[in-house]
Design an enzyme around this catalytic site. Structure first.
Site, mmCIF file in Angstrom:
data_model
loop_
_atom_site.group_PDB
_atom_site.id
_atom_site.type_symbol
_atom_site.label_atom_id
_atom_site.label_comp_id
_atom_site.label_asym_id
_atom_site.label_seq_id
_atom_site.Cartn_x
_atom_site.Cartn_y
_atom_site.Cartn_z
ATOM 1 C CE LYS A 145 -7.949 -1.590 4.752
ATOM 2 N NZ LYS A 145 -6.596 -1.146 4.419
ATOM 3 C CB CYS A 179 -1.806 4.770 3.592
ATOM 4 S SG CYS A 179 -1.869 3.080 4.177
ATOM 5 N NE ARG A 204 -6.937 4.409 9.171
ATOM 6 C CZ ARG A 204 -8.137 4.706 8.714
ATOM 7 N NH1 ARG A 204 -8.737 5.806 9.140
ATOM 8 N NH2 ARG A 204 -8.731 3.915 7.850
ATOM 9 C CB SER A 212 -4.981 -2.279 15.336
ATOM 10 O OG SER A 212 -5.825 -1.414 14.599
ATOM 11 C CB CYS A 257 -4.654 3.519 0.191
ATOM 12 S SG CYS A 257 -4.939 3.344 1.956
ATOM 13 N NE ARG A 279 -6.831 4.496 5.275
ATOM 14 C CZ ARG A 279 -5.779 5.298 5.248
ATOM 15 N NH1 ARG A 279 -5.656 6.219 4.301
ATOM 16 N NH2 ARG A 279 -4.841 5.223 6.183
ATOM 17 C CD GLU A 313 -14.655 -4.108 -3.896
ATOM 18 O OE1 GLU A 313 -13.722 -4.648 -4.493
ATOM 19 O OE2 GLU A 313 -14.801 -2.875 -3.860
ATOM 20 C CE LYS A 368 -7.240 -4.232 7.773
ATOM 21 N NZ LYS A 368 -6.106 -3.610 7.177
ATOM 22 C CB CYS A 380 -0.943 0.019 1.191
ATOM 23 S SG CYS A 380 -2.381 1.067 0.857
HETATM 24 C C1 PBG Z 1 -3.849 0.544 5.183
HETATM 25 C C2 PBG Z 1 -4.018 -0.536 6.188
HETATM 26 C C3 PBG Z 1 -4.845 -0.493 7.307
HETATM 27 C C4 PBG Z 1 -4.662 -1.673 7.988
HETATM 28 C C5 PBG Z 1 -3.763 -2.427 7.264
HETATM 29 N N1 PBG Z 1 -3.371 -1.716 6.147
HETATM 30 C C6 PBG Z 1 -5.753 0.504 7.858
HETATM 31 C C7 PBG Z 1 -6.325 1.597 7.101
HETATM 32 O O1 PBG Z 1 -7.000 1.383 6.109
HETATM 33 O O2 PBG Z 1 -6.092 2.712 7.552
HETATM 34 C C8 PBG Z 1 -5.373 -2.006 9.286
HETATM 35 C C9 PBG Z 1 -4.678 -2.893 10.197
HETATM 36 C C10 PBG Z 1 -5.217 -2.906 11.573
HETATM 37 O O3 PBG Z 1 -6.032 -2.061 11.999
HETATM 38 O O4 PBG Z 1 -4.794 -3.806 12.279
HETATM 39 N N2 PBG Z 1 -3.677 0.140 3.888
HETATM 40 ZN ZN ZN Z 2 -3.198 2.012 2.660
#
Ligand code: PBG
Ligand code: ZN
Length: 330
Positions: A196, A123, A206, A275, A131, A218, A234, A249, A121
């Site tokens: 996602k 970001c 984040r 997380s 992203c 996002r 998707e 996710k 990614c």
């Molecule tokens: C961003 C990304 C995110 C996570 C993994 N890759 C979060 C987002 O979209 O901001 C989340 C992981 C987590 O919360 O454990 N590409």
């Molecule tokens: Zn990202």
């Protein structure tokens, strides 16, 4: 037959009976450990992530040492997230062959047998924290694809077994597959973050990797938490584009989606216990509101829903207490 001939409590009479009748098992090879590697940190340095109890940002060396320690406890696979020294508009440190993730892949492949999976990614690598590529505060879909492809290719070149695009741009699986194949990385797999959601449960992540967007949100690329048929579309598209493993996710608030995806497509299916799910349980455990058994119960629910693989920050804890899990009196 019904009562009194049938007695369901017979099935739960004691630990051994319960154990042989157990329908869902969690094995070390089901779990993927997400780890954060921060380029700036020197050997011997790790930073505690305040929003995620017991989780750290590691230096390259310490991340590899931690991976080795966990491998000895039974770890099979690891998911890498990098935090670069330098960010720019196009996230160029994400596809630098000497970037933090690329160097970590090399070292892990040299020194461990782990299956190495990488988050693909932009970001964490862009100043704006989105992203994709930005123009006039818009996230440009098609322009982003070439950057994601370059990132994925650089990970494959460094030796990654699986690349995992987490951006939610349209067409990225197709673009990445094509780039990998053009460069003869036919065996590098793609695990797509297929469904996602734009979830509030990412907040600790984040904070952990400093990737919050500097403007907006996002929601033009990640999915609405209220939709499930859209999630199936998707996933279907990602499969058509060449995804080898599809992911849902977050996990716990979306178990219906995990189940629907597994039932409908019969693909290798991963679920990401994100997380916020981790921190929520950890906070409650630390406060004494819940016990540690809630961890295994949450993992079991994700497997029961149909996930083959679970990405989880509880992986170290699970491996450290695996014996305990096997005999757990549930
Ligand atoms: C961003 C990304 C995110 C996570 C993994 N890759 C979060 C987002 O979209 O901001 C989340 C992981 C987590 O919360 O454990 N590409
Ligand atoms: Zn990202």
């Amino acid at each position: 037959m019904e009562f009194p001939i049938t007695r369901m409590r017979r099935l739960r009479k004691d630990v051994r009976i319960r154990k042989i009748l157990r329908e869902t098992r969690i094995n070390p090879e089901d779990l993927i450990y997400p780890i954060y590697i921060k380029e700036e940190l020197k050997k011997g340095q790790k930073e505690h992530i305040d929003t995620m109890p017991d989780q750290y940002r590691y230096s390259l060396n310490d991340a590899v040492n931690e991976a080795k320690r966990l491998e000895e406890l039974g770890l099979f696979s690891i998911l890498l997230f990098g935090m670069p020294k330098e960010k720019d508009e196009l996230g160029s440190s994400a596809y630098d062959k000497d970037g933090i993730v690329q160097r970590t892949i090399h070292k892990l492949k040299d020194e461990t047998e782990l299956v190495v999976i990488t988050d693909v990614c932009m970001c964490q690598y862009t100043l704006h924290g989105h992203c994709g590529v930005i123009r006039d505060e818009k996230i440009l879909n098609d322009e982003t694809l070439q950057y994601l492809s370059r990132i994925a290719l650089s990970h494959a070149e460094a030796g990654a077994d699986i690349v995992a695009p987490s951006d939610m741009m349209d067409g990225r699986v197709k673009a990445i597959r094509r780039t990998l194949d053009e460069n003869e990385f036919y065996d590098t797999m793609i695990m797509s973050y297929a469904a996602k959601y734009a979830s509030a449960f990412y907040a600790p992540f984040r904070d952990a990797v400093c990737s919050a967007p500097s403007f907006g949100d996002r929601k033009t690329y990640q999915m609405s938490p209220f939709n499930i048929t859209e999630a199936l579309r998707e996933v279907e598209l990602d499969i058509k584009e060449g995804a080898d493993i599809v992911m849902v996710k977050p996990a716990l608030p979306y178990l219906d989606v995990v189940k629907a995806v597994k039932d409908e497509f019969k693909m290798p299916t991963a679920a990401y216990q994100v997380s916020g799910e981790y921190s929520m349980l950890m906070a409650a455990i630390k406060a004494g509101y819940l016990t540690e058994d809630s961890i295994v119960e949450s993992l079991a629910s994700i497997k029961r829903a149909g996930a083959d693989l679970i990405i989880s920050h509880f992986t170290p804890r699970f491996l450290e207490n695996h014996e305990l899990e096997c005999s757990i009196n549930i």
